[in-house]
Design an enzyme around this catalytic site. Sequence first.
Site, PDB file in Angstrom:
ATOM      1  N   GLY A  33       2.554   2.440   1.875  1.00 16.40           N
ATOM      2  CA  GLY A  33       4.228   2.375   2.193  1.00 16.40           C
ATOM      3  C   GLY A  33       5.197   1.908   1.335  1.00 16.40           C
ATOM      4  N   TYR A  51     -10.706   3.723  15.689  1.00 15.53           N
ATOM      5  CA  TYR A  51      -9.967   3.385  14.357  1.00 15.53           C
ATOM      6  C   TYR A  51      -9.362   5.670  14.572  1.00 15.53           C
ATOM      7  CZ  TYR A  51      -7.758   4.644   9.901  1.00 15.53           C
ATOM      8  OH  TYR A  51      -7.054   5.022   8.787  1.00 15.53           O
ATOM      9  N   GLY A  89       0.958  -1.070   0.189  1.00 12.72           N
ATOM     10  CA  GLY A  89       0.288   0.016  -0.003  1.00 12.72           C
ATOM     11  C   GLY A  89       0.666   1.470   0.183  1.00 12.72           C
TER      12      GLY A  89
END
Length: 301
Positions: free
Chosen positions: A22, A171, A20
């Site tokens: 990163g 989250y 993703g």
Amino acid sequence: MESPFERQEHRRVMVTGTGGLGLEAAKTLAELGATIIIAGRDQAKGEAALNEIVSHAPSAHADFELVDLASLASIRAMVQRQLDDGEPLDVLINNAGIMSPPQRRLTVDGFEAQFGTNHLGHFALTLGLLPLLRKSAAARVVHVTSIAHKFGQLDFADLQNERNYKAGIAYCQSKLAVALFARELQRRAEASEWSLQSMAAHPGFATTNLFAAEQGARSFTTLFSTRVLAPLLGHSAQQGSQPIVFAAASPAASGGKLYGPTGFMEMKGLPGECTFARTAQDDETSARLWTESERLVGMSL
């Protein structure tokens, strides 16, 4: 078009997460000449990420470090390997994370999984690597938060969401904690006169596997997000990674700031400076979170 990023030769960059955002940030930074360390919990995914980086930038120098951010013992072991190596670390990108597991889960050390991985794991990693960051003449720590931090609230009486777990609320709390950590590290770096800048970045609405990883590839949330919302409001993981690269490698980036897409509602667009939520600008809360995080991970400056 001239790149907004500086060349990164002779700079060592560690990125947490093997896919993703990163991975996309690592590919761009490798192309800019940086030596890349990809850190993640899955050896096979790490090796696949290295292959993709080298395929994208054939002259890249890249290595993989095994670390599970949901385990303080794993973090300590990886930090010790880096300290034994002794090489300065110029950029740390705290990127890896999890998003909204439907059921409350715990890390190895008993923390709520999102708060424990997204915030506490990176907090422990950063404190452990500070000696190597301080060896750099111009270190940067980039904390990957989310637009969701704007909806977060910290309840210090229930940081682990034991009373009433709601996945989305937990989250948002974890990403607010990331933003607060970014600002507090900058404040402490300035007070100690370290050659270190700490800043936050968010990807906007980027198409990654975060939803599918926890909700399942066929869940309503995943399908609605990827097939309806993303084409209308979002952009690719590569585009979403650009604010992270901006924070890591742009001469225009500076400590204590938040960088993200500058288009509609910060969902997509070219990277630039954005505004932290008011809750993320509370110095008393950020200092309290730092103290509590030190207690929870058993580490301090």
